[in-house]
Design an enzyme around this catalytic site. Sequence first.
Site, mmCIF file in Angstrom:
data_model
loop_
_atom_site.group_PDB
_atom_site.id
_atom_site.type_symbol
_atom_site.label_atom_id
_atom_site.label_comp_id
_atom_site.label_asym_id
_atom_site.label_seq_id
_atom_site.Cartn_x
_atom_site.Cartn_y
_atom_site.Cartn_z
ATOM 1 N N ILE A 64 -42.792 -25.916 98.903
ATOM 2 C CA ILE A 64 -43.595 -26.179 97.567
ATOM 3 C C ILE A 64 -44.407 -27.430 97.588
ATOM 4 O O ILE A 64 -45.347 -27.556 96.963
ATOM 5 C CB ILE A 64 -42.250 -26.601 96.473
ATOM 6 C CG1 ILE A 64 -41.209 -25.341 96.365
ATOM 7 C CG2 ILE A 64 -42.649 -27.215 95.110
ATOM 8 C CD1 ILE A 64 -39.912 -25.698 95.460
ATOM 9 N N GLY A 67 -45.235 -33.961 101.120
ATOM 10 C CA GLY A 67 -45.508 -35.365 100.853
ATOM 11 C C GLY A 67 -45.618 -36.336 102.059
ATOM 12 O O GLY A 67 -45.383 -35.937 102.950
ATOM 13 N N LYS A 68 -45.671 -37.841 101.803
ATOM 14 C CA LYS A 68 -45.660 -38.637 102.783
ATOM 15 C C LYS A 68 -44.431 -38.807 103.324
ATOM 16 O O LYS A 68 -43.994 -38.830 104.541
ATOM 17 C CB LYS A 68 -46.196 -39.900 102.304
ATOM 18 C CG LYS A 68 -47.535 -40.380 103.099
ATOM 19 C CD LYS A 68 -48.057 -41.750 102.876
ATOM 20 C CE LYS A 68 -47.428 -42.388 101.403
ATOM 21 N NZ LYS A 68 -48.259 -43.340 101.131
ATOM 22 N N ASN A 71 -40.884 -33.239 102.617
ATOM 23 C CA ASN A 71 -41.475 -32.045 102.236
ATOM 24 C C ASN A 71 -40.216 -31.331 101.593
ATOM 25 O O ASN A 71 -39.074 -31.387 101.767
ATOM 26 C CB ASN A 71 -41.463 -31.058 103.564
ATOM 27 C CG ASN A 71 -42.820 -31.318 104.171
ATOM 28 O OD1 ASN A 71 -43.425 -32.374 103.928
ATOM 29 N ND2 ASN A 71 -43.140 -30.974 105.044
ATOM 30 N N VAL A 72 -40.739 -30.544 100.322
ATOM 31 C CA VAL A 72 -39.956 -29.739 99.217
ATOM 32 C C VAL A 72 -39.916 -28.135 99.718
ATOM 33 O O VAL A 72 -41.127 -27.957 99.806
ATOM 34 C CB VAL A 72 -39.911 -30.264 98.104
ATOM 35 C CG1 VAL A 72 -38.928 -29.463 97.212
ATOM 36 C CG2 VAL A 72 -39.817 -31.627 97.921
ATOM 37 N N ASP A 201 -39.544 -45.312 90.036
ATOM 38 C CA ASP A 201 -40.925 -44.683 90.340
ATOM 39 C C ASP A 201 -40.946 -43.595 89.281
ATOM 40 O O ASP A 201 -41.540 -42.491 89.403
ATOM 41 C CB ASP A 201 -40.674 -44.222 91.663
ATOM 42 C CG ASP A 201 -42.036 -43.726 92.132
ATOM 43 O OD1 ASP A 201 -43.230 -44.375 91.624
ATOM 44 O OD2 ASP A 201 -42.186 -42.808 93.096
ATOM 45 N N TYR A 205 -45.969 -38.281 87.397
ATOM 46 C CA TYR A 205 -45.723 -37.324 88.688
ATOM 47 C C TYR A 205 -44.299 -36.881 88.971
ATOM 48 O O TYR A 205 -44.345 -36.155 89.711
ATOM 49 C CB TYR A 205 -46.289 -38.284 89.855
ATOM 50 C CG TYR A 205 -48.004 -38.367 89.729
ATOM 51 C CD1 TYR A 205 -48.463 -37.610 90.592
ATOM 52 C CD2 TYR A 205 -48.371 -39.299 88.847
ATOM 53 C CE1 TYR A 205 -50.129 -37.642 90.394
ATOM 54 C CE2 TYR A 205 -49.410 -39.567 88.972
ATOM 55 C CZ TYR A 205 -50.469 -38.696 89.609
ATOM 56 O OH TYR A 205 -52.052 -38.631 89.670
ATOM 57 N N ASP A 218 -37.141 -37.087 91.735
ATOM 58 C CA ASP A 218 -37.451 -37.802 92.823
ATOM 59 C C ASP A 218 -36.940 -39.333 92.392
ATOM 60 O O ASP A 218 -37.712 -40.219 92.262
ATOM 61 C CB ASP A 218 -39.171 -37.793 92.768
ATOM 62 C CG ASP A 218 -39.598 -38.816 93.772
ATOM 63 O OD1 ASP A 218 -38.821 -38.662 94.922
ATOM 64 O OD2 ASP A 218 -40.929 -39.063 94.172
HETATM 65 N N1 LIG Z 1 -35.669 -29.308 92.351
HETATM 66 C C1 LIG Z 1 -36.859 -29.209 92.475
HETATM 67 N N2 LIG Z 1 -37.308 -27.947 91.757
HETATM 68 C C2 LIG Z 1 -38.709 -27.343 91.781
HETATM 69 N N3 LIG Z 1 -39.687 -28.186 92.474
HETATM 70 C C3 LIG Z 1 -39.160 -29.320 92.999
HETATM 71 C C4 LIG Z 1 -38.287 -29.812 93.042
HETATM 72 N N4 LIG Z 1 -38.073 -31.059 93.512
HETATM 73 C C5 LIG Z 1 -39.318 -31.480 93.812
HETATM 74 N N5 LIG Z 1 -39.973 -30.351 93.460
HETATM 75 C C6 LIG Z 1 -41.454 -30.173 93.856
HETATM 76 O O1 LIG Z 1 -41.595 -31.240 95.108
HETATM 77 C C7 LIG Z 1 -42.788 -32.272 94.727
HETATM 78 C C8 LIG Z 1 -42.481 -33.384 95.340
HETATM 79 O O2 LIG Z 1 -41.021 -33.813 95.121
HETATM 80 P P1 LIG Z 1 -40.557 -35.283 95.057
HETATM 81 O O3 LIG Z 1 -41.435 -35.959 93.956
HETATM 82 O O4 LIG Z 1 -39.125 -35.456 94.851
HETATM 83 O O5 LIG Z 1 -40.984 -35.731 96.514
HETATM 84 P P2 LIG Z 1 -41.899 -37.129 96.901
HETATM 85 O O6 LIG Z 1 -41.434 -37.600 98.103
HETATM 86 O O7 LIG Z 1 -42.464 -37.896 95.746
HETATM 87 O O8 LIG Z 1 -42.999 -36.175 97.319
HETATM 88 P P3 LIG Z 1 -44.829 -36.647 96.847
HETATM 89 O O9 LIG Z 1 -45.054 -37.710 97.855
HETATM 90 O O10 LIG Z 1 -45.523 -35.548 96.889
HETATM 91 O O11 LIG Z 1 -44.451 -37.442 95.491
HETATM 92 C C9 LIG Z 1 -42.398 -32.494 93.068
HETATM 93 O O12 LIG Z 1 -43.715 -32.886 92.518
HETATM 94 C C10 LIG Z 1 -42.328 -30.833 92.702
HETATM 95 O O13 LIG Z 1 -43.359 -30.388 92.448
HETATM 96 MG MG LIG Z 2 -42.625 -37.391 93.877
#
Ligand SMILES: Nc1ncnc2c1ncn2[C@@H]1O[C@H](COP(=O)(O)OP(=O)(O)OP(=O)(O)O)[C@@H](O)[C@H]1O
Ligand SMILES: [Mg+2]
Length: 267
Positions: A64, A67-68, A71-72, A201, A205, A218
């Site tokens: 999905i 990220g840094k 990954n999701v 945070d 976003y 997040d």
């Molecule tokens: N439970 C969830 N259901 C659907 N999508 C999700 C879910 N959790 C996260 N995502 C997707 O994954 C993305 C990144 O998740 P998250 O913000 O938790 O991680 P992050 O470490 O901040 O990543 P980034 O560095 O890309 O912001 C979210 O913006 C969203 O699009």
């Molecule tokens: Mg995030």
Amino acid sequence: MYNTMAGDKERKIRQLKHNLDDSRMREKRSEDMDAYQRVFDARTISQLVKMLNNGVITEIVGIISQGKEANVYFAYGEERLPIAIKIYKIDIQSAKWMKNYIKGDPRFKKIGTSPDKVIFTWCQKEYRNLMQITQAEIPCPQPLFFRNNILLMDYIGDKNGTPAKKLKDSVSDLKKPNKELEVTLQYIAELYSKAKLVHADLSEYNILYYQNTQYVIDVSQAVSRSHPKAKQYLARDIKNIINFYTNIGVSTPDPLEIYTTILHKGN
Ligand SMILES: Nc1ncnc2c1ncn2[C@@H]1O[C@H](COP(=O)(O)OP(=O)(O)OP(=O)(O)O)[C@@H](O)[C@H]1O
Ligand SMILES: [Mg+2]
């Protein structure tokens, strides 16, 4: 018999690596081999295989978000319910700044010194924060399971695997943006008064908007109210949200007033 089982395991691992490595990942891999390897260390793969074997995960469908720090993935869990899997990368630099959000939180007295231990604590922190937010009845993905650097949670989005959009990409879907502002401010207030947390945070976003509902996501960096910097983070969260709504043309209240009210009511 032994050979068949070994072959079976290898096949599973191959399939797993293939699914973790979708086309977006492959493009990225040549530029950033280092980041790629950080997600797929042998221990992470072995934990995922365990989860596939014991049925906590039924299938990992695809990525999905890359990220840094993490990954999701979109996946299926027990009873083939759609789930999201967040896998934190074991990274020395990340572990350094993460410590600042863990130290001073009374829930985590022993952090550990090695980067992997810090990141495991970070993942556990996101699980526990999601649990507290769920219990406070603020919409968020319900946490399901965690192990080391892997977190399983409810998936927010269409069952076909199209995830919910971030609030920042949902502006044209908001029927009453001024009402949505009230909802977001209410979440900040309830995070403080009911979940006893500050997100730290929060922005457009880290809120998903799905079927007219905002979901807080997040939350690994979210700190307990007693954290030495909790108030500073609270002020920053409020400012981020006020800025977002101001920029999309909503008339917004004074951030300082919101801050004072939340502190006053929450204590
Ligand atoms: N439970 C969830 N259901 C659907 N999508 C999700 C879910 N959790 C996260 N995502 C997707 O994954 C993305 C990144 O998740 P998250 O913000 O938790 O991680 P992050 O470490 O901040 O990543 P980034 O560095 O890309 O912001 C979210 O913006 C969203 O699009
Ligand atoms: Mg995030």
